[in-house]
Design a protein around this motif. Sequence first.
Motif, PDB file in Angstrom:
ATOM      1  N   VAL A   1       0.862  -1.180   0.000  1.00 28.58           N
ATOM      2  CA  VAL A   1       0.000   0.000   0.000  1.00 28.58           C
ATOM      3  C   VAL A   1       0.902   1.235   0.000  1.00 28.58           C
TER       4      VAL A   1
ATOM      5  N   ALA B   1      -8.182   2.553  -2.691  1.00 28.13           N
ATOM      6  CA  ALA B   1      -7.399   1.930  -1.625  1.00 28.13           C
ATOM      7  C   ALA B   1      -5.908   2.062  -1.917  1.00 28.13           C
TER       8      ALA B   1
ATOM      9  N   ILE C   1      -9.893   4.471   3.147  1.00 27.36           N
ATOM     10  CA  ILE C   1      -9.238   3.525   2.238  1.00 27.36           C
ATOM     11  C   ILE C   1      -8.999   2.183   2.940  1.00 27.36           C
TER      12      ILE C   1
ATOM     13  N   THR D   1     -12.107   0.088   2.451  1.00 26.04           N
ATOM     14  CA  THR D   1     -12.169  -0.442   1.077  1.00 26.04           C
ATOM     15  C   THR D   1     -11.164  -1.570   0.886  1.00 26.04           C
ATOM     16  N   LEU D   2      -9.942  -1.349   1.371  1.00 30.00           N
ATOM     17  CA  LEU D   2      -8.911  -2.380   1.240  1.00 30.00           C
ATOM     18  C   LEU D   2      -9.293  -3.636   2.009  1.00 30.00           C
TER      19      LEU D   2
END
Length: 400
Positions: free
Chosen positions: A216, A265, A319, A322-323
């Motif tokens: 990420v 994300a 995020i 979502t991730l």
Amino acid sequence: MKNMFLNNSDGKNTAIKQKILGFCVNDGDYSIAELSKETNTSIPTITKLVGELIEDGYLKELGKIGTSGGRRPSIYGLNPDAGYFVGVDVSKTHVSLAVSNFKGSIIDYKDDLPFCLESTEQSMYDLCAFLKKYTDSLKIETKDILAYGLNLTGRVNRETGHCFSYFLGEDMLPADILEEKLGAPVFIENDSRAMTYGEYLCGMGDNVKNMLFMNVSWGLGMGMILDGKLYYGKSGYSGEMGHFPFLDNGIICQCGKVGCLETGASGLAVHRIFMEKIKEGKASLLSAKYARGGEITLNDILEALAEEDVLAIESVEEIGSTLGRAIAGLINVFNPELVVIGGRFSIAEEYLMLPIKSAINKYSLNIVSKDTVIKFSKLGKKAGPIGACMLSRSHLLGII
């Protein structure tokens, strides 16, 4: 040091030698009896091949191990003095470097050195000069460097040597240019895959057989260890999780598609979400800078996050949710023992982890996810260059 893999006159024995080295790379030190059992090869043959590996400089005898009775067997492991591997992790404006010995111990690490790699032949020559200056500063002779590992972002095909983020032409490969100038093999890898392998061997991996690594950073990438092996896919492009068509947000991704997971994300998503909120008038430590017309960077947002800025926290949590939903789907598909969250945003810690775990609990099948552990990267920013070192060694030895 003689490289037996460049002169393969005895395929069967070479394959056994590679297995021996592979066991030592992945699991440490072995006795003759243990290697005989692991390779399903007679003790006399193993004794002979281990002797040849010692003569060639790959292995060394490490002494005796204690037993409950009888003669104490000798154990053998990788010879740290056999040579060095240099790992190079390339980002937009910087490179990070690491050097390991043959056993895998990191003897030097340099973080975020200014260098901008471009898609030109001259830029590749400049990188060679940059790396030569670095190894000279460590007083490492060229002949002692066994291989280089180079991590690049985007779609990288290790088999063909093509990288579409740094495309020089169909017949002009970055590795070929670098090898000619550096005088050693160069192995090009996708950055997320290299980070995965580094974490697997030197970080949180700890002998797990099935591990997913989420990189990420500005974008979103993934690497996979499946059944104890780094997974590449048919053409070497596996792990493009950031471009999974996951969202119905109408946002155009960097790849040109719409609705990619990366648009919701990633660091790019955090920056967009934060800027949308601050434009709406929501308060932040960065409000004054925004009011002055100053540019707000992703680093600014991460620094504000470290200061417990509420707007930065909200953006990261969004995020993270979502991730987490995407990871829940991956857990349902792969049933991994371990999911590691790495990359630039691992410093967000619980601000990222809590929404990830909440979404996993909500969307994954409990019977599948109950055996999956979610952890942050142990290596952090070092995962890329360390992974490049480990991968270059494994590729050179033919054990991956």
